[in-house]
Design an enzyme around this catalytic site. Structure first.
Site, PDB file in Angstrom:
ATOM      1  N   GLY A 103       0.830  -1.207   0.000  1.00  5.61           N
ATOM      2  CA  GLY A 103       0.000   0.000   0.000  1.00  5.61           C
ATOM      3  C   GLY A 103       0.857   1.247   0.000  1.00  5.61           C
ATOM      4  N   VAL A 106      17.212   7.959   0.540  1.00  4.57           N
ATOM      5  CA  VAL A 106      18.098   6.864   0.110  1.00  4.57           C
ATOM      6  C   VAL A 106      18.988   7.340  -1.041  1.00  4.57           C
ATOM      7  CG1 VAL A 106      18.144   4.592  -1.010  1.00  4.57           C
ATOM      8  CG2 VAL A 106      16.552   5.014   0.887  1.00  4.57           C
ATOM      9  N   ARG A 117       1.251  -4.973  -5.898  1.00  7.50           N
ATOM     10  CA  ARG A 117       1.269  -6.208  -5.113  1.00  7.50           C
ATOM     11  C   ARG A 117       1.570  -7.325  -6.095  1.00  7.50           C
ATOM     12  NH1 ARG A 117      -2.801  -3.247  -2.023  1.00  7.50           N
ATOM     13  NH2 ARG A 117      -1.889  -2.991   0.055  1.00  7.50           N
ATOM     14  N   ASP A 147       4.391  -4.616   6.375  1.00  9.41           N
ATOM     15  CA  ASP A 147       4.711  -5.944   6.887  1.00  9.41           C
ATOM     16  C   ASP A 147       4.855  -6.982   5.773  1.00  9.41           C
ATOM     17  OD1 ASP A 147       5.033  -7.220   9.465  1.00  9.41           O
ATOM     18  OD2 ASP A 147       3.348  -8.464   8.829  1.00  9.41           O
ATOM     19  N   GLY A 148       3.933  -6.982   4.809  1.00 10.28           N
ATOM     20  CA  GLY A 148       3.998  -7.944   3.711  1.00 10.28           C
ATOM     21  C   GLY A 148       5.275  -7.754   2.905  1.00 10.28           C
ATOM     22  N   THR A 197       3.700   2.546   5.951  1.00  9.15           N
ATOM     23  CA  THR A 197       2.298   2.150   5.774  1.00  9.15           C
ATOM     24  C   THR A 197       1.461   3.064   6.647  1.00  9.15           C
ATOM     25  OG1 THR A 197       0.638   0.468   6.305  1.00  9.15           O
ATOM     26  CG2 THR A 197       2.711   0.267   7.454  1.00  9.15           C
ATOM     27  N   ILE A 198       0.326   3.513   6.130  1.00 16.65           N
ATOM     28  CA  ILE A 198      -0.464   4.464   6.929  1.00 16.65           C
ATOM     29  C   ILE A 198      -1.026   3.828   8.193  1.00 16.65           C
ATOM     30  CG2 ILE A 198      -1.087   5.915   4.952  1.00 16.65           C
ATOM     31  CD1 ILE A 198      -3.963   4.664   5.226  1.00 16.65           C
ATOM     32  N   ASP A 199      -1.156   2.495   8.213  1.00 15.47           N
ATOM     33  CA  ASP A 199      -1.831   1.813   9.330  1.00 15.47           C
ATOM     34  C   ASP A 199      -0.997   1.714  10.606  1.00 15.47           C
ATOM     35  OD1 ASP A 199      -3.971   1.432   7.709  1.00 15.47           O
ATOM     36  OD2 ASP A 199      -3.579  -0.693   7.304  1.00 15.47           O
ATOM     37  N   ASP A 230       0.892  -0.591  11.397  1.00 20.58           N
ATOM     38  CA  ASP A 230       0.739  -1.963  11.905  1.00 20.58           C
ATOM     39  C   ASP A 230       1.969  -2.834  11.632  1.00 20.58           C
ATOM     40  OD1 ASP A 230       0.422  -2.079   9.191  1.00 20.58           O
ATOM     41  OD2 ASP A 230      -1.339  -3.362   9.214  1.00 20.58           O
ATOM     42  N   MET A 290      -9.398   3.831   7.897  1.00 23.22           N
ATOM     43  CA  MET A 290      -8.553   2.698   7.527  1.00 23.22           C
ATOM     44  C   MET A 290      -7.905   2.026   8.744  1.00 23.22           C
ATOM     45  SD  MET A 290      -6.825   3.223   3.868  1.00 23.22           S
ATOM     46  CE  MET A 290      -7.841   2.965   2.408  1.00 23.22           C
ATOM     47  N   ARG A 321      -6.862  -2.270   8.668  1.00 22.50           N
ATOM     48  CA  ARG A 321      -7.389  -3.627   8.459  1.00 22.50           C
ATOM     49  C   ARG A 321      -7.251  -4.485   9.709  1.00 22.50           C
ATOM     50  NH1 ARG A 321      -4.428  -5.972   3.446  1.00 22.50           N
ATOM     51  NH2 ARG A 321      -3.216  -4.102   3.805  1.00 22.50           N
ATOM     52  N   GLY A 339     -12.807  13.988  18.992  1.00 24.96           N
ATOM     53  CA  GLY A 339     -13.838  14.062  20.034  1.00 24.96           C
ATOM     54  C   GLY A 339     -14.992  13.106  19.791  1.00 24.96           C
ATOM     55  N   ALA A 340     -14.687  11.857  19.384  1.00 23.61           N
ATOM     56  CA  ALA A 340     -15.750  10.894  19.083  1.00 23.61           C
ATOM     57  C   ALA A 340     -16.401  10.364  20.358  1.00 23.61           C
ATOM     58  CB  ALA A 340     -15.160   9.735  18.286  1.00 23.61           C
ATOM     59  N   HIS A 380     -25.349  15.748  18.982  1.00 27.35           N
ATOM     60  CA  HIS A 380     -24.624  15.263  17.806  1.00 27.35           C
ATOM     61  C   HIS A 380     -23.575  14.269  18.282  1.00 27.35           C
ATOM     62  CE1 HIS A 380     -22.138  18.514  19.355  1.00 27.35           C
ATOM     63  NE2 HIS A 380     -21.114  17.926  18.767  1.00 27.35           N
ATOM     64  N   GLU A 440     -11.738   0.055   9.699  1.00 26.02           N
ATOM     65  CA  GLU A 440     -12.002  -0.770   8.512  1.00 26.02           C
ATOM     66  C   GLU A 440     -12.035  -2.277   8.834  1.00 26.02           C
ATOM     67  OE1 GLU A 440      -8.538  -0.498   6.134  1.00 26.02           O
ATOM     68  OE2 GLU A 440      -9.390  -1.502   4.397  1.00 26.02           O
TER      69      GLU A 440
HETATM   70  P1  ADP Z   1       2.371  -4.131   2.707  1.00 23.58           P
HETATM   71  O1  ADP Z   1       3.841  -4.162   2.467  1.00 23.58           O
HETATM   72  O2  ADP Z   1       1.819  -2.733   2.637  1.00 23.58           O
HETATM   73  O3  ADP Z   1       1.971  -4.902   3.960  1.00 23.58           O
HETATM   74  P2  ADP Z   1       1.345  -6.348   1.061  1.00 23.58           P
HETATM   75  O4  ADP Z   1       0.954  -7.182   2.238  1.00 23.58           O
HETATM   76  O5  ADP Z   1       0.369  -6.236  -0.048  1.00 23.58           O
HETATM   77  O6  ADP Z   1       1.690  -4.841   1.452  1.00 23.58           O
HETATM   78  O7  ADP Z   1       2.727  -6.937   0.497  1.00 23.58           O
HETATM   79  C1  ADP Z   1       3.381  -6.369  -0.627  1.00 23.58           C
HETATM   80  C2  ADP Z   1       4.050  -7.448  -1.433  1.00 23.58           C
HETATM   81  O8  ADP Z   1       5.016  -8.134  -0.627  1.00 23.58           O
HETATM   82  C3  ADP Z   1       3.111  -8.568  -1.917  1.00 23.58           C
HETATM   83  O9  ADP Z   1       2.473  -8.265  -3.128  1.00 23.58           O
HETATM   84  C4  ADP Z   1       4.060  -9.734  -2.091  1.00 23.58           C
HETATM   85  O10 ADP Z   1       4.721  -9.687  -3.333  1.00 23.58           O
HETATM   86  C5  ADP Z   1       5.057  -9.515  -0.972  1.00 23.58           C
HETATM   87  N1  ADP Z   1       4.660 -10.335   0.193  1.00 23.58           N
HETATM   88  C6  ADP Z   1       3.605 -10.133   1.021  1.00 23.58           C
HETATM   89  N2  ADP Z   1       3.518 -11.090   1.964  1.00 23.58           N
HETATM   90  C7  ADP Z   1       4.548 -11.931   1.747  1.00 23.58           C
HETATM   91  C8  ADP Z   1       5.016 -13.134   2.374  1.00 23.58           C
HETATM   92  N3  ADP Z   1       4.396 -13.646   3.456  1.00 23.58           N
HETATM   93  N4  ADP Z   1       6.112 -13.734   1.854  1.00 23.58           N
HETATM   94  C9  ADP Z   1       6.754 -13.218   0.781  1.00 23.58           C
HETATM   95  N5  ADP Z   1       6.362 -12.080   0.143  1.00 23.58           N
HETATM   96  C10 ADP Z   1       5.282 -11.453   0.588  1.00 23.58           C
END
Ligand code: ADP
Length: 329
Positions: A19, A31, A80, A111-112, A133-135, A137, A177, A179, A193-194, A224, A231
């Site tokens: 994201g 960088v 992705r 994280d992904g 990432t904005i979340d 997380d 947002m 997840r 102030g929710a 109000h 999300e």
């Molecule tokens: P974010 O980095 O924002 O959490 P995603 O979860 O969509 O976003 O992950 C981005 C990309 O990183 C994915 O499209 C994929 O190519 C790779 N990726 C995500 N999860 C894994 C994983 N468990 N193992 C290997 N590559 C991953």
């Protein structure tokens, strides 16, 4: 740091993945500029791991990143990639990096993206991760690039919705947002102030956690109400419908959606991203890889990528309690 993790690094690749988040451009600029300062060659990889697999890689110079620090999104584009998340994808990604003679990769993402970077590192490709990432997380860091900008965008949206909720004596459910994490919801619930804030980390009961606070506020003279729903909890339309049916108060729902991802990054995001980008390059210049850049309080630190991905952080219970106390009137 063991000597085996060290090798001379002269050519680095950088990509943004997953994201998009405001401040990714500032990190990229950090960088590139810090890399040039240290006489490294820096190569931009388009569209995250997709572009790595396709070999969409070209050398960057100081001008490639001029005038981007104030821009949201990512000029490298992001994507992705399902293919990359497979062993064959990682093998092909590493092979492509070798074709371009890249000694190390900087992965800017969530994280992904870090899991992908860890897999590359395990396969023998040196990497450094920068959390964006904005979340917010990502378990290993107190702060992720983009989080502050997103919260300010949400705060402004809540303020606007509140103006109209006040004037019409209505209840507004606002879905923000997050997840898996309620960081944006909880902080913006306090800042906006929710009356109630529903987050994925906590089970909720509509009567206890939403209806009772609304009625308590109404009985104290309020007309109000703002209810924040993350999300990951979802169902904001249904929640609005239930509030209306049970209390008789006119209630609508607004899903803020992708506007939360965009916009010019705040000072905090620009500075954090710049410091993290420069830190990544400083490690690479020393031959250190397999690290993730993180914030611990106000300090920029680096952690082992394997350990970093095992780390978890909990939502702040004190923040939850305070949010409830402050919304009682
Ligand atoms: P974010 O980095 O924002 O959490 P995603 O979860 O969509 O976003 O992950 C981005 C990309 O990183 C994915 O499209 C994929 O190519 C790779 N990726 C995500 N999860 C894994 C994983 N468990 N193992 C290997 N590559 C991953």
């Amino acid at each position: 740091m063991s000597e085996s993790n060290k090798k001379e690094i002269r050519r680095i690749g950088v990509l943004t993945s997953g994201g998009d988040a405001p401040g990714m451009n500032a990190a990229l600029r950090g960088v590139v500029r810090a890399g040039l300062y240290r006489k490294l060659q820096v190569f931009g990889i388009q569209r995250g791991y997709e572009g790595l697999l396709e070999g969409e890689i070209s050398e960057m110079n100081a001008h490639s990143v001029s005038n981007i620090i104030s821009r949201g999104g990512t000029v490298l584009l992001t994507a992705r990639s399902k293919e990359f998340a497979t062993p064959e994808g990682v093998r092909r990604g590493k092979a492509m990096a070798e074709i371009f003679k890249l000694d190390a990769l900087v992965v800017i993402g969530g994280d992904g993206s870090f899991r992908g970077a860890r897999d590359l590192h395990r396969a023998g490709m040196p990497v450094i991760g920068i959390p964006a990432t904005i979340d917010n997380d990502v378990g290993c860091t107190d702060y992720t690039i983009g989080y502050d900008t997103a919260m300010n965008t949400v705060k402004e949206a809540i303020d606007r919705i509140k103006d109209t909720a006040y004037s019409h004596e209505r209840c507004s459910v606002v879905e923000v947002m997050g997840r898996n994490a309620g960081y944006i919801a909880l902080n913006c619930g306090i800042a906006g102030g929710a009356e109630a804030c529903i987050i994925p980390e906590k089970d909720f009961d509509i009567n206890e956690d939403i209806i009772k606070p609304i009625l308590a506020c109404r009985n104290a003279g309020k007309h109000h109400y703002i209810i924040i729903v993350a999300e990951g909890v979802g169902g904001s339309m249904e929640i609005a419908q239930q509030i209306k049916e049970i209390t008789g108060i006119t209630t609508n729902a607004t899903i803020l959606g992708h506007q939360q991802r965009g916009g010019s990054p705040t000072v905090r995001d620009r500075v954090a991203a710049s410091l993290m980008g420069a830190k990544a390059v400083s490690l690479l210049a020393q031959g250190i890889t397999g690290r993730v850049i993180a914030m611990k309080g106000e300090s920029v630190v680096d952690l082992d990528i394997e350990e970093a991905l095992e780390m978890k952080k909990d939502i702040d219970e004190h923040l939850i309690e305070t949010s409830k106390i402050l919304s009682l009137y």
